[in-house]
Design a protein around this motif. Structure first.
Motif, PDB file in Angstrom:
ATOM      1  N   VAL A  52      -6.824  32.584 -11.518  1.00 48.77           N
ATOM      2  CA  VAL A  52      -6.704  32.085 -10.146  1.00 48.77           C
ATOM      3  C   VAL A  52      -6.480  33.235  -9.178  1.00 48.77           C
ATOM      4  CG1 VAL A  52      -5.250  30.704  -8.617  1.00 48.77           C
ATOM      5  CG2 VAL A  52      -5.934  29.798 -10.828  1.00 48.77           C
ATOM      6  N   GLU A  53      -5.617  34.171  -9.546  1.00 50.81           N
ATOM      7  CA  GLU A  53      -5.349  35.310  -8.678  1.00 50.81           C
ATOM      8  C   GLU A  53      -6.593  36.168  -8.485  1.00 50.81           C
ATOM      9  OE1 GLU A  53      -3.275  37.877  -6.182  1.00 50.81           O
ATOM     10  OE2 GLU A  53      -2.777  35.870  -6.938  1.00 50.81           O
ATOM     11  N   GLY A  54      -7.376  36.352  -9.557  1.00 57.12           N
ATOM     12  CA  GLY A  54      -8.603  37.133  -9.429  1.00 57.12           C
ATOM     13  C   GLY A  54      -9.620  36.469  -8.517  1.00 57.12           C
ATOM     14  N   VAL A  55      -9.796  35.152  -8.643  1.00 58.68           N
ATOM     15  CA  VAL A  55     -10.745  34.444  -7.787  1.00 58.68           C
ATOM     16  C   VAL A  55     -10.262  34.448  -6.336  1.00 58.68           C
ATOM     17  CG1 VAL A  55     -11.821  32.206  -7.334  1.00 58.68           C
ATOM     18  CG2 VAL A  55     -11.587  33.022  -9.678  1.00 58.68           C
ATOM     19  N   THR A  61      -8.356  36.688  -4.833  1.00 59.70           N
ATOM     20  CA  THR A  61      -8.535  38.029  -4.271  1.00 59.70           C
ATOM     21  C   THR A  61      -9.998  38.304  -3.947  1.00 59.70           C
ATOM     22  OG1 THR A  61      -6.628  38.791  -5.549  1.00 59.70           O
ATOM     23  CG2 THR A  61      -8.115  40.474  -4.672  1.00 59.70           C
ATOM     24  N   ALA A  62     -10.887  37.930  -4.864  1.00 61.37           N
ATOM     25  CA  ALA A  62     -12.314  38.136  -4.615  1.00 61.37           C
ATOM     26  C   ALA A  62     -12.807  37.310  -3.434  1.00 61.37           C
ATOM     27  CB  ALA A  62     -13.110  37.797  -5.872  1.00 61.37           C
ATOM     28  N   LEU A  63     -12.286  36.086  -3.300  1.00 56.81           N
ATOM     29  CA  LEU A  63     -12.699  35.220  -2.189  1.00 56.81           C
ATOM     30  C   LEU A  63     -12.264  35.800  -0.847  1.00 56.81           C
ATOM     31  CD1 LEU A  63     -13.808  32.534  -1.071  1.00 56.81           C
ATOM     32  CD2 LEU A  63     -11.570  31.526  -1.529  1.00 56.81           C
ATOM     33  N   LEU A  64     -11.007  36.210  -0.738  1.00 58.48           N
ATOM     34  CA  LEU A  64     -10.519  36.772   0.521  1.00 58.48           C
ATOM     35  C   LEU A  64     -11.226  38.089   0.847  1.00 58.48           C
ATOM     36  CD1 LEU A  64      -6.700  36.035   0.214  1.00 58.48           C
ATOM     37  CD2 LEU A  64      -8.422  34.770   1.504  1.00 58.48           C
TER      38      LEU A  64
END
Length: 407
Positions: free
Chosen positions: A356-359, A361-364
């Motif tokens: 969740v944290e990786g997605v 960060t990538a989204l922002l």
């Protein structure tokens, strides 16, 4: 994730301290600059009128006490004969002193009102944050052997909860989860979110069939929309008014995970989930979903979809369409499958929080600015293989209880 949030908190605290220090020093720097300018330019008091801005700066940035102290200092400095002829421009210096005092009085009153409004705003934000946390409550890290991680991003900066909803509950029928997206976003969608989530939290425990849970959600949504329509159109009385509420709808995805890992879903206009394994992310789209709740009545026969079992170590990733519809400055959509693959391959174990944290960060990073829609991310990972003794001990424990009751 805890270390990440700690680093973010430390950076924010250092930035806040630097900002407070700058605001505190700025009025003094302004006074010093005016005095140096006056002294070097030999303007005979022409630039002393700029001292009146220092108390206003102090009130706006620090507080009323600093405003009064700095204002008195500026008033005294305005009376000092800094030019070559001490008797020249005496009236101008007195006028400057009076102007400084007037600015001090006005800034003092304005700062008092500003402080009262800020305190009221802080209290209001605390109440709103507490209410929103009750509505979209934090999920436990583990629900009946299923590791859970979730995150939520709102398009409205003033709200911590928007038009997206999710919840995960352990019931006697299995672990049941819901994720949905209300038409619209921000604070205006909170009423519909509350109606749907409240109904799910009751129906998930009461109804043995997943289709019955969905019908309870539909009835709760229809009841909520009728009440809203009557409140917004009181002239209609008890009739059903025609208005924009007839176009309100909610996309819903219900997921049920049994003790053996069997996955059953019901989808009403929501994006299908991704199955996560060590090989990467795979979209599960077995069939066309039903229309969103609120647009059309549910059919008599609900197509409950039986997905492949969720094996130990595997996970499913649920999301709202705000993630796939997010665009960057050039209009490019966010590549969610690639971000999921990168997040899954970067972890060695069943760690939904890292995914969740990786997605997130990538989204922002991809958007690079404010979001245009709310985004909800939810990961459910089967981790029951870690505690096999509990699954074996449960039937024997129930047998001992029944034997004791029989005696």
């Amino acid at each position: 994730m805890i270390r990440t949030w700690a680093r973010r908190g430390g950076t924010a605290a250092r930035a806040a301290r630097a900002r407070r220090t700058f605001i505190l020093v700025l009025p003094g720097l302004w006074v010093l600059a005016v005095l140096l300018w006056e002294r070097c330019a030999a303007a005979d008091g022409q630039f002393l009128q700029l001292l009146a801005a220092a108390p206003a700066i102090a009130c706006a940035g620090t507080g009323r006490r600093q405003c009064v102290v700095l204002g008195g200092l500026c008033a005294l400095l305005a009376l000092l004969p800094l030019g070559a002829d001490p008797g020249a421009h005496a009236l101008a210096r007195i006028g400057t002193c009076c102007a400084v005092l007037v600015v001090v009085a006005a800034s003092y009153l304005t700062a008092g009102r500003r402080l009262r409004l800020l305190r009221e705003l802080e209290r209001t934000k605390e109440v709103a944050t507490a209410a929103q946390r009750v509505l979209l409550r934090p999920l436990p890290a583990r629900v009946d052997g299923i590791v859970v991680a979730a995150d939520h991003l709102t398009a409205d900066e003033a709200a911590t909860v928007g038009g997206d909803l999710y919840d995960v509950m352990a019931t006697r029928h299995g672990v049941r989860a819901v994720i949905g997206d209300v038409r619209g976003h921000g604070i205006g969608a909170l009423g519909t979110v509350a109606a749907v989530l409240g109904s799910f939290r009751e129906a998930a425990h009461d109804e043995p069939d997943l289709g019955a849970v969905l019908r309870r959600l539909e009835r709760a949504l229809q009841r909520h929309l009728r009440e809203r329509a009557r409140a917004e159109h009181p002239a209609s009385g008890g009739a059903e008014p025609d208005g924009p509420l007839s176009e309100e709808f909610v996309t819903v995805l219900l997921v049920e995970i049994g003790q053996d890992g069997a996955v059953r879903t019901l989808n009403c206009g929501h994006p299908w989930p991704y199955r996560l394994s060590r090989q990467g992310a795979l979209l599960e789209a077995p069939d066309e979903p039903m229309p969103p709740l609120g647009l059309f009545p549910l059919p008599a026969e609900l197509p409950v979809v039986a997905c492949p079992p969720l094996l130990p170590g595997q996970a499913i990733f649920l999301h709202t369409d705000g993630a796939t519809d997010a665009r960057d400055a050039h209009g490019t959509f966010f590549p969610l499958p690639r971000a999921l693959d990168d997040s899954v391959r970067s972890v060695r174990d069943c760690r939904p929080a890292c995914v969740v944290e990786g997605v997130r960060t990538a989204l922002l990073r991809h958007v690079g600015g404010p979001l245009s829609d709310d985004v909800a991310l939810l990961v459910l990972c089967n981790d029951r293989w870690r505690v096999p003794a509990q699954a074996d001990a449960a039937p024997s424990a129930r047998g001992r209880v029944r034997a004791g009751q029989a005696e």
